[in-house]
Scaffold this active site. Sequence first.
Site, PDB file in Angstrom:
ATOM      1  CG  HIS A 142      -1.933  -0.992   1.334  1.00  0.00           C
ATOM      2  ND1 HIS A 142      -2.075  -1.781   2.449  1.00  0.00           N
ATOM      3  CD2 HIS A 142      -2.910  -1.371   0.475  1.00  0.00           C
ATOM      4  CE1 HIS A 142      -3.089  -2.617   2.270  1.00  0.00           C
ATOM      5  NE2 HIS A 142      -3.605  -2.391   1.075  1.00  0.00           N
ATOM      6  NE  ARG A 198      -2.791  -7.513  -4.303  1.00  0.00           N
ATOM      7  CZ  ARG A 198      -3.537  -7.920  -3.310  1.00  0.00           C
ATOM      8  NH1 ARG A 198      -2.998  -8.159  -2.146  1.00  0.00           N
ATOM      9  NH2 ARG A 198      -4.824  -8.115  -3.450  1.00  0.00           N
ATOM     10  CE  LYS A 243     -13.189  -5.433   2.049  1.00  0.00           C
ATOM     11  NZ  LYS A 243     -11.953  -4.858   1.470  1.00  0.00           N
ATOM     12  CB  SER A 263      -4.437  -6.341   4.640  1.00  0.00           C
ATOM     13  OG  SER A 263      -4.006  -5.070   4.223  1.00  0.00           O
TER      14      SER A 263
END
Length: 159
Positions: A17, A90, A41, A128
Site C-alpha cells: 500500500h 498486483r 469485512k 493485508s
Amino acid sequence: MKRALTPGTFDPITNGHLDVITRAAQIMDEVIVAVARSAKKKPLFTHEQRIELAKQATSHLSNVRVVGFDKLLVDFARDVDAHVVIKGLRAITDFEYEFQMTALNYQLSHAIETLFIMSPPQFMYLSSSIVREIASLHGDISTLVPPAVAKALLEKYRS
C-alpha cells in the site's frame, strides 16, 4: 490542484500500500489516503486504529493526508474535491475486481477517473490478509509492513 484518493480498508496498511501511495504522491499535488470503515469485512483493527496506523506510515510524505470515510467512494471524492482514484494492481484477480469497481464508479460519477499503479515484483504477493495470517502465527512481518504496524500486530497477537 491535482488531488487523488487512494482508498482501501488498510487492515492493516502494508508496504505494498505504501508503495502505491508514495508513487501516487510523486505524480499528484495531493493524495488522500481514504480509509474505509468496511464493517462488513470485520476488520482486525478499529477504523480509528487503521487511520492512525496509516497516518504513521505516511507521515514522511508531505503531500499525503489520511482521512476515514463511510459512504460511497464517489460521494467521498466529491466531498474532498478529488477527481482521480489511484489503485494498486498486483495480479489479474485484482484487475477483474478493480475493473468492475471502476465501471461502477464511472456509472455513478463521470467526474471520477481511475488510474492503476502496478505493484513491483516484491509486493505482488502481499496483502493485508496474508500479513494478518503470518502475524497470527507469530511469523516475521518486519519486511511486509511499516514498523508501527508490525508493533500493533505483535500486540494484537500476543499470547
